[in-house]
Write an enzyme that holds these catalytic residues in place. Structure first.
Site, short mmCIF file in Angstrom:
data_model
loop_
_atom_site.label_atom_id
_atom_site.label_comp_id
_atom_site.label_asym_id
_atom_site.label_seq_id
_atom_site.Cartn_x
_atom_site.Cartn_y
_atom_site.Cartn_z
N SER A 43 4.81 -2.46 -2.02
CA SER A 43 3.67 -1.49 -1.39
C SER A 43 4.30 0.04 -1.12
CB SER A 43 3.00 -2.29 -0.31
OG SER A 43 1.90 -2.72 -0.57
N LYS A 81 3.10 2.49 -3.14
CA LYS A 81 1.39 2.87 -3.04
C LYS A 81 1.65 4.18 -2.53
CE LYS A 81 -0.39 -1.60 -2.49
NZ LYS A 81 -0.54 -2.74 -1.55
N TYR A 83 0.17 -1.32 -12.13
CA TYR A 83 0.22 -1.81 -10.61
C TYR A 83 1.45 -2.69 -10.40
CZ TYR A 83 -0.70 -3.47 -6.05
OH TYR A 83 -0.31 -3.90 -4.76
N TYR A 123 0.14 -1.61 7.20
CA TYR A 123 -0.75 -2.92 7.16
C TYR A 123 -1.66 -2.78 8.57
CZ TYR A 123 2.54 -4.46 3.63
OH TYR A 123 3.51 -4.44 2.62
N VAL A 155 6.12 -5.73 1.00
CA VAL A 155 6.57 -6.86 1.25
C VAL A 155 7.84 -7.38 0.79
CG1 VAL A 155 4.15 -7.81 1.56
CG2 VAL A 155 5.38 -7.95 -0.80
N1 GLU Z 1 2.53 -6.24 -5.28
C1 GLU Z 1 2.52 -6.53 -3.88
C2 GLU Z 1 0.81 -7.31 -4.05
O1 GLU Z 1 -0.15 -6.61 -4.55
C3 GLU Z 1 2.17 -5.65 -2.87
C4 GLU Z 1 2.19 -6.12 -1.53
C5 GLU Z 1 2.72 -5.31 -0.34
O2 GLU Z 1 3.88 -4.88 -0.62
O3 GLU Z 1 2.12 -5.05 0.48
O4 GLU Z 1 0.49 -8.14 -3.58
#
Ligand code: GLU
Length: 304
Positions: free
Chosen positions: A63, A66, A188, A240, A258
């Site tokens: 993430s 992102k 993604y 989060y 994560v």
């Molecule tokens: N690729 C992970 C998912 O979509 C990213 C989650 C994360 O790092 O929060 O679940």
């Protein structure tokens, strides 16, 4: 600032925390990483690099991607981004579907999965290969041409992407997805599977604390106001649904993933990245949060 001494001290103290977290296993490939690993890097605006532990080991950024994908999309479409994605903390898990229905398919923010999928949709619309454009972007920001995504991690995630597919289809039903869902999920998952080290990620994040300019090259990534806005979003939405506790303890804008990485920025001074794959109940690196909390306590430097 005696960063080497502070890093050594954090490294010496962090041991007991390394066993307390749990490695993410809902993406099977991520579960193969040994739990008791730890690395941390600090890169200053002047280009000084300080590191400790496994700071050069490339891990799955997940993430954290992102943040950088959002910078790309924000740079491309500007404020129209906010017609499709909100900018409020969600208070729900990163992969939750619950708000999407009552909020008409508009995700709360770009750092939860649903919001990141809208960002990916924007990038897929603009680039022939959004994942390659993303990798190129990360190479430019960190100054390392060998950065790439790990295909095994991407494929492992793709085989377990039911929730992300559900979100993307749901948003498509509200007209908030322009490209085919398969194309977006594919881009993604590859973006999340990019492997980078703490040193590389800290270098890549510096532009956010430097008014949108990469300090080492002078390249403008986004305008000054956008850099401020993205940093504000990191502060309110980057860790989060534990973001309140994180900001209370650390006092820096940050983005976690994560894979166990957390990247944080102290505007005008430095970017830090910590990696330890054991996660807490919210998906943040357990030892990583402790390490960043120690860093801002030892240095007496944070936003506040
Ligand atoms: N690729 C992970 C998912 O979509 C990213 C989650 C994360 O790092 O929060 O679940």
């Amino acid at each position: 600032m005696n960063y080497p001494r502070f890093l050594e001290q954090i490294h010496a103290d962090i041991g007991p925390w390394l066993e307390k977290g749990r490695v993410a296993d809902y993406i099977p490939e991520l579960a193969n990483v040994p739990l008791k690993t730890f690395g941390m890097a600090i890169v200053t605006m002047a280009g000084d690099v300080f590191r400790v532990g496994d700071a050069d080991y490339r891990f799955s950024i997940q993430s954290i991607s992102k943040l950088f994908a959002c910078a790309m999309a924000f740079g491309l479409v500007g404020d129209s981004l906010w017609l499709r994605v909100g900018r409020e903390p969600s208070g729900t898990a990163f992969n939750s579907l619950v708000q999407l229905e009552s909020e008409n398919g508009k995700p709360r923010n770009p750092f939860i999965n649903a919001g990141a999928l809208v960002v990916s949709d924007i990038l897929c619309r603009r680039f022939v290969s959004a994942e390659n454009a993303f990798v190129e972007f990360m190479r430019r920001l960190s100054g390392d041409k060998t950065i790439d995504y790990d295909l095994r991690v991407a494929e492992s995630e793709l085989r377990h992407s039911h929730r992300n597919y559900a979100m993307a289809h749901f948003m498509a039903s509200f007209g908030n997805m322009n490209m085919p869902v398969e194309v977006v999920i594919n881009a993604y998952s590859r973006q999340c599977a990019v492997a980078m080290s703490c040193v590389e990620l800290a270098k890549a994040a510096l532009f956010l604390g430097n008014q949108g300019i990469v300090p080492s090259t002078g390249e403008r990534v986004i305008d000054e106001t956008s850099a401020k806005r993205l940093s504000a979003l990191m502060l309110t939405c980057g860790t989060y649904d534990a973001v309140g506790d994180f900001v209370y303890r650390v006092g820096l804008p940050a983005k976690s993933g994560v894979g166990g990485g957390i990247v944080a920025v102290l505007p005008g001074e430095m970017a830090a990245c910590v990696w330890s794959p054991g996660l807490d109940n919210y998906g943040n690196s357990l030892a990583g949060v402790v390490a960043l909390e120690r860093l801002t306590t030892l240095t007496g430097r944070s936003l506040f």
